[in-house]
Design a protein around this motif. Structure first.
Motif, mmCIF file in Angstrom:
data_model
loop_
_atom_site.group_PDB
_atom_site.id
_atom_site.type_symbol
_atom_site.label_atom_id
_atom_site.label_comp_id
_atom_site.label_asym_id
_atom_site.label_seq_id
_atom_site.Cartn_x
_atom_site.Cartn_y
_atom_site.Cartn_z
ATOM 1 N N LEU A 5 0.942 -1.271 -0.274
ATOM 2 C CA LEU A 5 0.168 -0.018 -0.329
ATOM 3 C C LEU A 5 1.025 1.300 -0.078
ATOM 4 O O LEU A 5 1.968 1.653 0.827
ATOM 5 C CB LEU A 5 -0.920 -0.143 1.229
ATOM 6 C CG LEU A 5 -1.404 1.287 1.586
ATOM 7 C CD1 LEU A 5 -2.707 1.427 0.330
ATOM 8 C CD2 LEU A 5 -2.050 0.977 2.555
ATOM 9 N N TRP A 7 0.733 4.881 0.046
ATOM 10 C CA TRP A 7 -0.001 6.659 1.008
ATOM 11 C C TRP A 7 0.310 7.768 0.041
ATOM 12 O O TRP A 7 1.599 7.686 0.197
ATOM 13 C CB TRP A 7 0.064 6.636 2.212
ATOM 14 C CG TRP A 7 -0.819 5.970 3.022
ATOM 15 C CD1 TRP A 7 0.562 4.211 4.189
ATOM 16 C CD2 TRP A 7 -1.797 5.194 3.631
ATOM 17 N NE1 TRP A 7 -1.290 3.706 4.374
ATOM 18 C CE2 TRP A 7 -2.307 3.834 4.375
ATOM 19 C CE3 TRP A 7 -3.302 6.334 3.819
ATOM 20 C CZ2 TRP A 7 -3.182 3.422 5.067
ATOM 21 C CZ3 TRP A 7 -4.250 5.776 3.792
ATOM 22 C CH2 TRP A 7 -4.576 4.723 4.739
ATOM 23 N N TRP A 97 -3.566 -2.188 8.087
ATOM 24 C CA TRP A 97 -3.310 -3.149 6.622
ATOM 25 C C TRP A 97 -2.303 -3.583 7.177
ATOM 26 O O TRP A 97 -1.384 -3.604 7.869
ATOM 27 C CB TRP A 97 -2.452 -1.159 5.664
ATOM 28 C CG TRP A 97 -1.927 -2.303 4.263
ATOM 29 C CD1 TRP A 97 -1.028 -2.795 4.097
ATOM 30 C CD2 TRP A 97 -3.125 -2.646 3.316
ATOM 31 N NE1 TRP A 97 -1.236 -2.913 3.148
ATOM 32 C CE2 TRP A 97 -1.910 -3.407 2.327
ATOM 33 C CE3 TRP A 97 -3.950 -2.687 3.050
ATOM 34 C CZ2 TRP A 97 -2.521 -3.664 1.540
ATOM 35 C CZ3 TRP A 97 -4.315 -3.432 1.949
ATOM 36 C CH2 TRP A 97 -3.537 -3.533 0.337
ATOM 37 N N GLN A 101 3.706 -1.244 3.722
ATOM 38 C CA GLN A 101 3.172 -0.012 3.613
ATOM 39 C C GLN A 101 4.571 1.089 3.173
ATOM 40 O O GLN A 101 5.882 1.379 3.349
ATOM 41 C CB GLN A 101 2.223 1.028 3.975
ATOM 42 C CG GLN A 101 1.475 -0.020 4.794
ATOM 43 C CD GLN A 101 0.018 0.707 5.773
ATOM 44 O OE1 GLN A 101 0.042 1.355 6.200
ATOM 45 N NE2 GLN A 101 1.074 -0.130 6.704
ATOM 46 N N VAL A 206 -9.109 1.922 3.651
ATOM 47 C CA VAL A 206 -7.492 0.760 3.814
ATOM 48 C C VAL A 206 -8.719 -0.841 3.710
ATOM 49 O O VAL A 206 -8.085 -1.713 3.290
ATOM 50 C CB VAL A 206 -7.222 0.565 4.887
ATOM 51 C CG1 VAL A 206 -6.844 -0.560 5.092
ATOM 52 C CG2 VAL A 206 -6.682 1.635 5.430
#
Length: 213
Positions: A5, A7, A97, A101, A206
């Motif tokens: 993920l 951000w 999550w 990340q 998420v």
């Protein structure tokens, strides 16, 4: 489920819309332009930012003038940055999550890294990247490709959570998926009309990201 993920920072994890609008108005005033409201900004803002300035000013903005406007914006933004807080559920959402990340911002790298650390988030990310240049305003796609390549993550295993159409287009350019967040710089109607998954909170974003294949 995709494993990684990415951000976005400004307007997503960092709740800085009010400051961005104020700094934008400082820049526009420097060019003899009008003052914009938060809703006008959310409706019109886009990258390249020079195109956004040109629309608001009603005339072309060349590279030299954009450099001046960008400097005015960032000087005003820095003054107010200490007053900004994370989005209400940012930390909870990050911890929800289960994969890896990272964070990719179009804010200047040398200022981004200590800012992320001040909010106690650095250890939660495999990598934090900002803009390595002196003038902002570019689109995000090339930066996302370099960000993922730097630590060997494939776009096809990635989801990006951001608050702008540019975030979604950047994700698409590398084979990633995207969830768009309505609490940032872009009007929710614009986001919903664009066709990508949309969430009204970061925790919801998420949850949606976890369901994407």
């Amino acid at each position: 489920m995709r494993e990684h993920l990415v951000w976005d920072w400004n307007g997503t994890l960092l709740d800085d819309l009010t400051l961005v609008v104020a700094a934008t108005n400082v820049a526009l005033a420097g060019a003899g332009g009008p003052e914009v409201t938060a809703e006008e900004h959310r409706t019109q803002f886009r990258r390249p930012i020079a195109d956004y300035y040109a629309e608001v000013l009603g005339r072309a903005v060349d590279t030299e003038e954009f450099g001046r406007l960008d400097q005015l914006f960032h000087e005003a933004y820095r003054v107010g940055l200490a007053s900004c807080e994370l989005a209400a559920d940012a930390t909870t959402a990050i911890r929800t999550w289960t994969g890896t990340q990272s964070l990719l911002s179009m804010w200047f790298h040398d200022e981004l890294v200590p800012a992320v650390d001040r909010y106690g988030l650095t250890a939660l990310f495999r990598r934090v990247d900002g803009l390595r240049g002196t003038v902002g305003g570019e689109r995000k796609a090339g930066h996302l490709a370099r960000h993922l390549a730097a630590f060997g993550v494939r776009g096809t295993s990635t989801v990006l959570i951001g608050d702008s159409i540019d975030d979604a287009e950047a994700a698409e350019s590398v084979g990633a998926r995207c969830v768009l967040y309505t609490g940032g710089f872009t009007d929710s109607a614009r986001l919903r009309a664009a066709g990508w998954p949309v969430a009204d909170s970061l925790t919801e974003a998420v949850e949606l990201a976890a369901k994407l294949d």
